[in-house]
Design an enzyme around this catalytic site. Structure first.
Site, mmCIF file in Angstrom:
data_model
loop_
_atom_site.group_PDB
_atom_site.id
_atom_site.type_symbol
_atom_site.label_atom_id
_atom_site.label_comp_id
_atom_site.label_asym_id
_atom_site.label_seq_id
_atom_site.Cartn_x
_atom_site.Cartn_y
_atom_site.Cartn_z
ATOM 1 N N HIS A 110 52.630 44.572 46.655
ATOM 2 C CA HIS A 110 53.178 45.275 45.482
ATOM 3 C C HIS A 110 54.596 45.788 45.702
ATOM 4 O O HIS A 110 55.010 46.761 45.072
ATOM 5 C CB HIS A 110 52.229 46.394 45.022
ATOM 6 C CG HIS A 110 51.016 45.863 44.313
ATOM 7 N ND1 HIS A 110 50.062 46.659 43.704
ATOM 8 C CD2 HIS A 110 50.598 44.577 44.111
ATOM 9 C CE1 HIS A 110 49.119 45.897 43.163
ATOM 10 N NE2 HIS A 110 49.424 44.633 43.410
ATOM 11 N N GLU A 130 46.392 41.105 35.133
ATOM 12 C CA GLU A 130 45.415 41.591 36.127
ATOM 13 C C GLU A 130 45.874 42.939 36.670
ATOM 14 O O GLU A 130 45.083 43.852 36.883
ATOM 15 C CB GLU A 130 45.262 40.585 37.279
ATOM 16 C CG GLU A 130 44.149 40.946 38.276
ATOM 17 C CD GLU A 130 44.610 41.808 39.454
ATOM 18 O OE1 GLU A 130 43.738 42.222 40.238
ATOM 19 O OE2 GLU A 130 45.809 42.060 39.590
ATOM 20 N N ASP A 187 42.392 17.038 52.208
ATOM 21 C CA ASP A 187 43.208 17.905 53.057
ATOM 22 C C ASP A 187 44.536 18.063 52.326
ATOM 23 O O ASP A 187 45.361 17.162 52.310
ATOM 24 C CB ASP A 187 43.394 17.241 54.432
ATOM 25 C CG ASP A 187 44.340 18.020 55.323
ATOM 26 O OD1 ASP A 187 44.827 19.101 54.899
ATOM 27 O OD2 ASP A 187 44.601 17.547 56.449
ATOM 28 N N HIS A 212 44.915 35.308 39.169
ATOM 29 C CA HIS A 212 45.834 35.953 38.230
ATOM 30 C C HIS A 212 47.260 35.493 38.497
ATOM 31 O O HIS A 212 47.663 35.319 39.652
ATOM 32 C CB HIS A 212 45.697 37.478 38.219
ATOM 33 C CG HIS A 212 46.284 38.221 39.380
ATOM 34 N ND1 HIS A 212 47.605 38.617 39.431
ATOM 35 C CD2 HIS A 212 45.722 38.686 40.524
ATOM 36 C CE1 HIS A 212 47.821 39.294 40.553
ATOM 37 N NE2 HIS A 212 46.704 39.336 41.242
ATOM 38 N N ASP A 223 50.861 37.955 46.095
ATOM 39 C CA ASP A 223 50.006 38.557 45.048
ATOM 40 C C ASP A 223 50.603 38.277 43.677
ATOM 41 O O ASP A 223 51.436 39.037 43.202
ATOM 42 C CB ASP A 223 49.873 40.058 45.309
ATOM 43 C CG ASP A 223 48.953 40.742 44.312
ATOM 44 O OD1 ASP A 223 48.182 40.040 43.630
ATOM 45 O OD2 ASP A 223 49.002 41.984 44.220
HETATM 46 N N1 DPN Z 1 43.604 43.028 42.965
HETATM 47 C C1 DPN Z 1 44.679 42.705 43.846
HETATM 48 C C2 DPN Z 1 45.955 43.042 43.200
HETATM 49 O O1 DPN Z 1 46.284 42.222 42.414
HETATM 50 O O2 DPN Z 1 46.596 44.037 43.471
HETATM 51 C C3 DPN Z 1 44.573 43.135 45.237
HETATM 52 C C4 DPN Z 1 43.289 42.880 45.856
HETATM 53 C C5 DPN Z 1 42.639 41.691 45.711
HETATM 54 C C6 DPN Z 1 42.742 43.855 46.607
HETATM 55 C C7 DPN Z 1 41.433 41.502 46.281
HETATM 56 C C8 DPN Z 1 41.545 43.683 47.203
HETATM 57 C C9 DPN Z 1 40.900 42.513 47.049
HETATM 58 ZN ZN ZN Z 2 46.370 40.345 42.991
HETATM 59 CA CA CA Z 3 45.796 21.190 54.303
#
Ligand code: DPN
Ligand code: ZN
Ligand code: CA
Length: 316
Positions: free
Chosen positions: A283, A162, A34, A116, A128
């Site tokens: 983004h 990525e 955990d 990524h 992200d």
């Molecule tokens: N590929 C991702 C990005 O880096 O913008 C966003 C994404 C991930 C979208 C997984 C859909 C599914």
């Molecule tokens: Zn992403």
């Molecule tokens: Ca946890």
């Protein structure tokens, strides 16, 4: 009399012979950890500081990307991983993948997990994909702290570029020989797991090249054990599992949602707000540590650990 002495002696011999097996078995039945979410959040703060000190982002070709790689590599080296940085070039800039191997295990059965590490240029990229990157780092550090000796070999990958079209992960897969590819038992991908209005998606194995029902069930089972309902999602070619899938490696992953909107039925099962995006800062410059839902980050991270420990044979 002889018999009565012989019996306890035999039992004693058997238990001696059984002792080493019990010791190694206890390593194989380590409970799934955990993971304290605070540890993952600390890595996210580190990534945000790196962005702040390097012009506000961690994008390919910018100093914040290389600084992210250097920091991550030092953490993994300190924990006992064998690390390599793989370079490639794109748009006139050098890109970097970081590969970390946990020593031991059957190298002809490699379980690989990846995320990524680059952001877009607009912001620090904390959901992200600081989120997937930080979760994998904390799982890797937990493996080291636990002194886990999995049956299969465990390898982590953090991908560059990525956001420019899956460049780093594609470069990595292309760099493997046919034999090295065939040694990959599974590739698990984590791209966005701390979305502020989160969903609990598991990559669907149907309609996905190289989708694996086993991996989908393993990840779904991890959420189910935590009483979290999931939905399957078709990610297609939108993240770094794509190159592995094309090479025939079984793939899977989890996702908490990006620019898509949460439906009212999703809001009733997961909470949060219907009719707004899973991540309204996708983004954008506001993808900071304030853009993270701690419950989502915690649950996805624990499920990642569950999947990695189980698939490698570190836990049963
Ligand atoms: N590929 C991702 C990005 O880096 O913008 C966003 C994404 C991930 C979208 C997984 C859909 C599914
Ligand atoms: Zn992403
Ligand atoms: Ca946890």
């Amino acid at each position: 009399m002889r018999l009565r002495h012989a019996l306890p002696a035999m039992v004693f011999t058997l238990s001696l012979a059984a002792a080493p097996a019990t010791a190694s078995q206890s390593q194989h039945t380590l409970a799934t950890p955990d993971i304290p979410v605070a540890n993952v959040q600390a890595h996210l703060s580190q990534l945000q500081t790196i962005a702040r000190n390097n012009g506000g982002n961690r994008a390919h070709g910018r100093p914040g990307y290389k600084a992210s790689v250097d920091w991550l590599r030092a953490e993994l080296d300190g924990a006992g991983y064998r690390t390599q940085v793989q370079q490639f070039s794109r748009n006139g800039a050098t890109g970097y993948n970081l590969i970390a191997d946990w020593p031991g295990g059957d190298e002809s059965n490699v379980v690989m997990a990846g995320a990524h590490l680059d952001s877009v240029t607009a912001g620090p990229g904390i959901n992200d994909n600081g989120s997937g990157s930080a979760a994998l780092l904390e799982v890797a550090l937990t493996v080291a702290r636990d002194g886990v000796a999995p049956d299969k070999h465990l390898r982590f990958g953090w991908w560059g570029a990525e956001e420019l079209g899956l460049v780093g992960s594609t470069h990595y897969v292309d760099s493997l020989s046919f034999t090295e590819r065939s040694r990959l038992d599974a590739y698990l991908n984590f791209d966005m797991i701390g979305s502020p209005n989160p969903g609990y998606f598991v990559y669907s194995s149907s309609g996905q090249p190289s989708g694996s029902q086993e991996l989908e069930d393993l990840l779904k089972g991890g959420f189910a054990a935590r009483n979290v309902p999931t939905e399957p999602i078709s990610i297609g070619g939108r993240s770094d599992h794509a190159a592995f899938a094309r090479a025939g490696v079984p793939v899977g992953g989890t996702f908490s949602g990006a620019e898509g909107w949460k439906s009212s039925s999703q809001a009733s099962k997961w909470g949060g707000s219907a009719g707004v995006p899973f991540d309204r800062c996708y983004h954008r410059s506001c993808d900071t540590t304030s853009n993270i839902n701690a419950t989502s980050l915690d649950r996805h991270t624990d499920v990642i650990a569950h999947a990695i420990y189980t698939r490698t044979g570190a836990a049963t």
